[in-house]
Design an enzyme around this catalytic site. Structure first.
Site, short mmCIF file in Angstrom:
data_model
loop_
_atom_site.label_atom_id
_atom_site.label_comp_id
_atom_site.label_asym_id
_atom_site.label_seq_id
_atom_site.Cartn_x
_atom_site.Cartn_y
_atom_site.Cartn_z
N TYR A 22 19.71 40.45 5.94
CA TYR A 22 21.56 39.75 5.95
C TYR A 22 21.52 40.69 4.80
O TYR A 22 22.78 40.57 4.88
CB TYR A 22 21.38 38.37 5.88
CG TYR A 22 20.68 37.82 6.95
CD1 TYR A 22 21.20 37.41 7.79
CD2 TYR A 22 19.72 36.37 6.81
CE1 TYR A 22 20.53 36.99 9.69
CE2 TYR A 22 19.56 35.76 7.94
CZ TYR A 22 20.32 35.45 8.66
OH TYR A 22 19.32 34.90 9.85
N HIS A 99 26.94 40.25 14.26
CA HIS A 99 25.77 40.00 13.72
C HIS A 99 25.76 40.42 12.41
O HIS A 99 24.89 41.18 12.41
CB HIS A 99 24.80 39.08 14.34
CG HIS A 99 25.07 38.36 15.77
ND1 HIS A 99 24.91 36.95 15.37
CD2 HIS A 99 25.19 38.30 16.29
CE1 HIS A 99 25.41 36.58 15.83
NE2 HIS A 99 25.63 37.31 17.61
C1 DQA Z 1 23.02 36.06 11.94
C2 DQA Z 1 22.33 35.95 12.97
C3 DQA Z 1 21.26 34.39 13.43
O1 DQA Z 1 20.31 34.83 14.30
C4 DQA Z 1 21.16 33.82 12.75
O2 DQA Z 1 20.58 32.03 12.09
C5 DQA Z 1 22.43 33.54 12.20
C6 DQA Z 1 23.20 35.37 11.02
C7 DQA Z 1 23.09 37.48 11.50
O3 DQA Z 1 24.63 36.65 10.87
O4 DQA Z 1 22.41 37.79 11.84
O5 DQA Z 1 22.66 32.51 11.00
O6 DQA Z 1 24.33 35.27 13.04
#
Ligand code: DQA
Length: 142
Positions: A22, A99
């Protein structure tokens, strides 16, 4: 143009949650970047994050009254929340789904998004820059 950026469950712990997936920015730093990009693009942006699904739905309802565009990253709710889908369905303004990580190249269950067909644009796997791309899209398609 008024835009709401709605980050959902567990996005408050980015920075210390799998930084290799992330990225290293925490939510305040991420929101600061978003505000900087919004200024450059001359957008009036509000950013909100919650771990409560009901609150997320309430914020969608509130934004119906004023937002000209919506950027959503519902976190894990993306994959299964029909409540959030139903709330997003009410928007008549463009929705951009963002995402940080590439959900199509992770676990199988992450590649399913119950909101993807509601999104005018999806930005996936570009880290924080994805939000810039989302805002730029809304600014351009105003
Ligand atoms: C997310 C991807 C999702 O699968 C995950 O549960 C998240 C973050 C992303 O920003 O990559 O909490 O939305």
């Amino acid at each position: 143009m008024r835009v709401t950026v709605l980050n959902g469950v567990n996005l408050d712990v980015v920075g210390r949650r799998n930084p290799e997936v992330y990225g290293g920015l925490n939510i305040r730093e991420l929101e600061s970047r978003i505000f900087e990009w919004a200024m450059e693009l001359e957008l009036n942006v509000t950013c909100r994050q919650t771990n409560s699904e009901g609150e997320y739905v309430d914020w969608c309802h509130e934004a119906l009254d004023w937002a000209d565009g919506v950027v959503v990253n519902p976190g894990a709710w993306t994959h299964y929340s029909y409540a959030i889908r139903d709330a997003l369905e009410l928007f008549e303004v463009p929705i951009v789904e963002v995402h940080l990580s590439n959900i199509d190249q992770r676990e199988d269950w992450r590649s399913k998004s119950v909101i993807s067909d509601l999104a005018a644009k999806r930005v996936i796997g570009k880290g924080p820059e994805g939000y810039r791309e989302a805002l730029a899209y809304l600014a351009k398609n105003e």
